[in-house]
Design a protein around this motif. Structure first.
Motif, PDB file in Angstrom:
ATOM      1  N   HIS A 192       0.845  -1.190   0.000  1.00  0.00           N
ATOM      2  CA  HIS A 192       0.000   0.000   0.000  1.00  0.00           C
ATOM      3  C   HIS A 192       0.881   1.240   0.000  1.00  0.00           C
ATOM      4  CE1 HIS A 192      -4.073  -1.661   1.721  1.00  0.00           C
ATOM      5  NE2 HIS A 192      -3.565  -2.435   0.783  1.00  0.00           N
ATOM      6  N   VAL A 193       0.413   2.267  -0.679  1.00  0.00           N
ATOM      7  CA  VAL A 193       0.997   3.601  -0.607  1.00  0.00           C
ATOM      8  C   VAL A 193      -0.081   4.521  -0.061  1.00  0.00           C
ATOM      9  CG1 VAL A 193       1.943   5.535  -1.915  1.00  0.00           C
ATOM     10  CG2 VAL A 193       2.580   3.194  -2.533  1.00  0.00           C
ATOM     11  N   VAL A 194       0.208   5.189   1.044  1.00  0.00           N
ATOM     12  CA  VAL A 194      -0.821   5.994   1.707  1.00  0.00           C
ATOM     13  C   VAL A 194      -0.279   7.365   2.081  1.00  0.00           C
ATOM     14  CG1 VAL A 194      -2.024   3.970   2.613  1.00  0.00           C
ATOM     15  CG2 VAL A 194      -0.250   5.050   3.995  1.00  0.00           C
ATOM     16  N   GLY A 195      -1.165   8.360   2.058  1.00  0.00           N
ATOM     17  CA  GLY A 195      -0.847   9.689   2.562  1.00  0.00           C
ATOM     18  C   GLY A 195      -1.325   9.793   3.993  1.00  0.00           C
ATOM     19  N   ASP A 196      -0.423  10.101   4.897  1.00  0.00           N
ATOM     20  CA  ASP A 196      -0.793  10.110   6.304  1.00  0.00           C
ATOM     21  C   ASP A 196      -1.773  11.222   6.666  1.00  0.00           C
ATOM     22  OD1 ASP A 196       0.722   7.881   6.845  1.00  0.00           O
ATOM     23  OD2 ASP A 196       2.487   9.001   7.496  1.00  0.00           O
ATOM     24  N   ALA A 197      -1.912  12.220   5.788  1.00  0.00           N
ATOM     25  CA  ALA A 197      -2.862  13.298   6.029  1.00  0.00           C
ATOM     26  C   ALA A 197      -4.128  13.136   5.191  1.00  0.00           C
ATOM     27  CB  ALA A 197      -2.207  14.653   5.738  1.00  0.00           C
ATOM     28  N   ASP A 198      -4.404  11.920   4.737  1.00  0.00           N
ATOM     29  CA  ASP A 198      -5.578  11.653   3.899  1.00  0.00           C
ATOM     30  C   ASP A 198      -6.860  11.866   4.709  1.00  0.00           C
ATOM     31  OD1 ASP A 198      -7.543  10.613   2.199  1.00  0.00           O
ATOM     32  OD2 ASP A 198      -6.251   8.992   1.480  1.00  0.00           O
ATOM     33  N   GLU A 199      -7.663  12.840   4.291  1.00  0.00           N
ATOM     34  CA  GLU A 199      -8.923  13.146   4.971  1.00  0.00           C
ATOM     35  C   GLU A 199     -10.128  12.659   4.182  1.00  0.00           C
ATOM     36  OE1 GLU A 199      -8.906  17.337   5.738  1.00  0.00           O
ATOM     37  OE2 GLU A 199      -7.447  17.155   7.389  1.00  0.00           O
ATOM     38  N   VAL A 200      -9.880  11.937   3.098  1.00  0.00           N
ATOM     39  CA  VAL A 200     -10.954  11.334   2.311  1.00  0.00           C
ATOM     40  C   VAL A 200     -11.085   9.858   2.666  1.00  0.00           C
ATOM     41  CG1 VAL A 200     -11.818  10.820  -0.008  1.00  0.00           C
ATOM     42  CG2 VAL A 200     -10.601  12.965   0.431  1.00  0.00           C
ATOM     43  N   LYS A 222       3.575  -4.667   2.831  1.00  0.00           N
ATOM     44  CA  LYS A 222       4.471  -3.517   2.955  1.00  0.00           C
ATOM     45  C   LYS A 222       3.628  -2.261   2.779  1.00  0.00           C
ATOM     46  CE  LYS A 222       8.576  -1.375   0.868  1.00  0.00           C
ATOM     47  NZ  LYS A 222       9.654  -1.542  -0.148  1.00  0.00           N
ATOM     48  N   VAL A 223       3.798  -1.292   3.677  1.00  0.00           N
ATOM     49  CA  VAL A 223       3.054  -0.031   3.580  1.00  0.00           C
ATOM     50  C   VAL A 223       4.053   1.114   3.494  1.00  0.00           C
ATOM     51  CG1 VAL A 223       1.362   1.490   4.640  1.00  0.00           C
ATOM     52  CG2 VAL A 223       1.128  -0.987   4.897  1.00  0.00           C
ATOM     53  N   ILE A 224       3.924   1.907   2.449  1.00  0.00           N
ATOM     54  CA  ILE A 224       4.769   3.088   2.255  1.00  0.00           C
ATOM     55  C   ILE A 224       3.961   4.312   2.669  1.00  0.00           C
ATOM     56  CG2 ILE A 224       6.027   4.488   0.583  1.00  0.00           C
ATOM     57  CD1 ILE A 224       6.386   1.937  -1.098  1.00  0.00           C
ATOM     58  N   HIS A 225       4.401   4.979   3.723  1.00  0.00           N
ATOM     59  CA  HIS A 225       3.710   6.165   4.240  1.00  0.00           C
ATOM     60  C   HIS A 225       4.317   7.429   3.647  1.00  0.00           C
ATOM     61  CE1 HIS A 225       1.264   4.292   7.491  1.00  0.00           C
ATOM     62  NE2 HIS A 225       2.191   3.347   7.400  1.00  0.00           N
ATOM     63  N   ARG A 226       3.438   8.385   3.325  1.00  0.00           N
ATOM     64  CA  ARG A 226       3.882   9.681   2.822  1.00  0.00           C
ATOM     65  C   ARG A 226       3.445  10.751   3.825  1.00  0.00           C
ATOM     66  NH1 ARG A 226       1.646  10.775  -2.789  1.00  0.00           N
ATOM     67  NH2 ARG A 226      -0.266   9.948  -1.888  1.00  0.00           N
ATOM     68  N   PRO A 227       4.324  11.171   4.711  1.00  0.00           N
ATOM     69  CA  PRO A 227       3.952  12.147   5.742  1.00  0.00           C
ATOM     70  C   PRO A 227       3.475  13.467   5.140  1.00  0.00           C
ATOM     71  CG  PRO A 227       6.048  11.111   6.263  1.00  0.00           C
ATOM     72  CD  PRO A 227       5.707  10.708   4.854  1.00  0.00           C
ATOM     73  N   GLY A 235       0.113   7.617  -5.871  1.00  0.00           N
ATOM     74  CA  GLY A 235       1.383   7.128  -6.350  1.00  0.00           C
ATOM     75  C   GLY A 235       2.578   7.786  -5.680  1.00  0.00           C
ATOM     76  N   LEU A 236       3.729   7.588  -6.303  1.00  0.00           N
ATOM     77  CA  LEU A 236       4.999   8.093  -5.789  1.00  0.00           C
ATOM     78  C   LEU A 236       5.724   8.879  -6.876  1.00  0.00           C
ATOM     79  CD1 LEU A 236       6.227   4.786  -4.095  1.00  0.00           C
ATOM     80  CD2 LEU A 236       5.336   6.801  -2.902  1.00  0.00           C
ATOM     81  N   ASP A 237       6.568   9.821  -6.457  1.00  0.00           N
ATOM     82  CA  ASP A 237       7.392  10.538  -7.427  1.00  0.00           C
ATOM     83  C   ASP A 237       8.243   9.558  -8.225  1.00  0.00           C
ATOM     84  OD1 ASP A 237       6.363  12.918  -6.482  1.00  0.00           O
ATOM     85  OD2 ASP A 237       8.048  13.294  -5.127  1.00  0.00           O
TER      86      ASP A 237
END
Length: 260
Positions: A192-200, A222-227, A235-237
């Motif tokens: 998973h790729v997640v944004g830690d500030a996801d409000e949706v 595996k979880v990739i967090h994006r602070p 996605g990711l850059d």
């Protein structure tokens, strides 16, 4: 006789040849790599195939020799009817010679599509890549957690699933968070790729639950967090971590040097 896509409309998708066809009235397509890897591994974007595409692994997988595919079932939230279309699509794609196990891509509400089909077909799935995925529709679109949700989408979901009322929908035990055991048993790998500030689609109500429960079941995740990042952009850059994870779980070790 195997089906053929010859004669169907051909165009370009992110620089690769794409062939269009229809299955059970649904628009579908398969994108072809320039040099397919042995065994023809493939990825399948369940929903939003043209959203943040460059960031969500598919073009990079194509460059490594994967096929990429999609069937449009509309905004139907992975309902039972959508899953039957997925079954028909998978059968056709397999007859075209693609690998028996697929890497599913579930972007946002596409997480419902990916996990629900995979739970019914765990032997056909190698990897699920969830990007800010909806893992419990009580969180979104119902909005029964920390966010408001979407009233219109919630009403549509109840209709597509043919629940008799909201109470039946809220009591439903077929959300991704509820149906992980067959995936763990089959050895399906999750990333998973997640944004830690996801409000949706809040991480705590969705991916965090998947991660905890899947580890308890002995599954690999595996979880990739994006602070500081919200629901968008997906996605990711640099999609390399996701691509490498998918390759490592779909391509035989002796062939991975070809996917460089």
């Amino acid at each position: 006789m195997k089906p053929s896509l010859k004669g169907n409309m051909i165009d370009q998708w992110n620089g690769f040849k794409r062939r269009h066809f229809k299955i059970e009235g649904c628009d579908a397509w398969v994108v072809e790599p320039e040099q397919p890897l042995p065994g023809k591994p493939w990825s399948w974007c369940m929903e939003f195939p043209d959203a943040f595409t460059e960031r969500c692994a598919a073009p990079d997988l194509l460059a490594k020799g994967f096929h990429h595919a999609h069937i449009s079932v509309g905004n139907t939230f992975g309902c039972p009817g959508a899953l039957r279309h997925f079954d028909a699509f998978y059968a056709v794609v397999r007859e075209l010679g693609l690998a028996p196990k697929v890497a599913l891509i579930g972007i946002s509400r596409g997480g419902l599509y990916a996990y629900r089909w995979a739970a019914e077909n765990p032997e056909k799935v190698a990897v699920i890549y969830g990007d800010a995925p909806v893992c419990d529709f009580k969180s979104w679109p119902a909005g029964r957690g920390k966010v408001v949700g979407s009233k219109g989408d919630w009403a549509d979901l109840i209709r597509y699933y043919r629940f008799k009322d909201e109470a039946e929908a809220l009591a439903y035990q077929g959300n991704p968070i509820d149906i992980l055991q067959p995936l763990a048993k089959a050895g399906v790998a999750l990333i998973h790729v997640v944004g830690d500030a996801d409000e949706v689609v809040p991480v705590v109500e969705n991916s965090d639950i998947i991660e905890t429960r899947y580890r308890q079941l002995g599954g690999e995740i595996k979880v990739i967090h994006r602070p500081g990042v919200g629901h968008h952009p997906h996605g990711l850059d640099d999609s390399t971590p996701v691509v490498d994870f998918i390759v490592s779980h779909t391509v035989k070790p002796e062939l991975r040097s070809l996917a460089r």
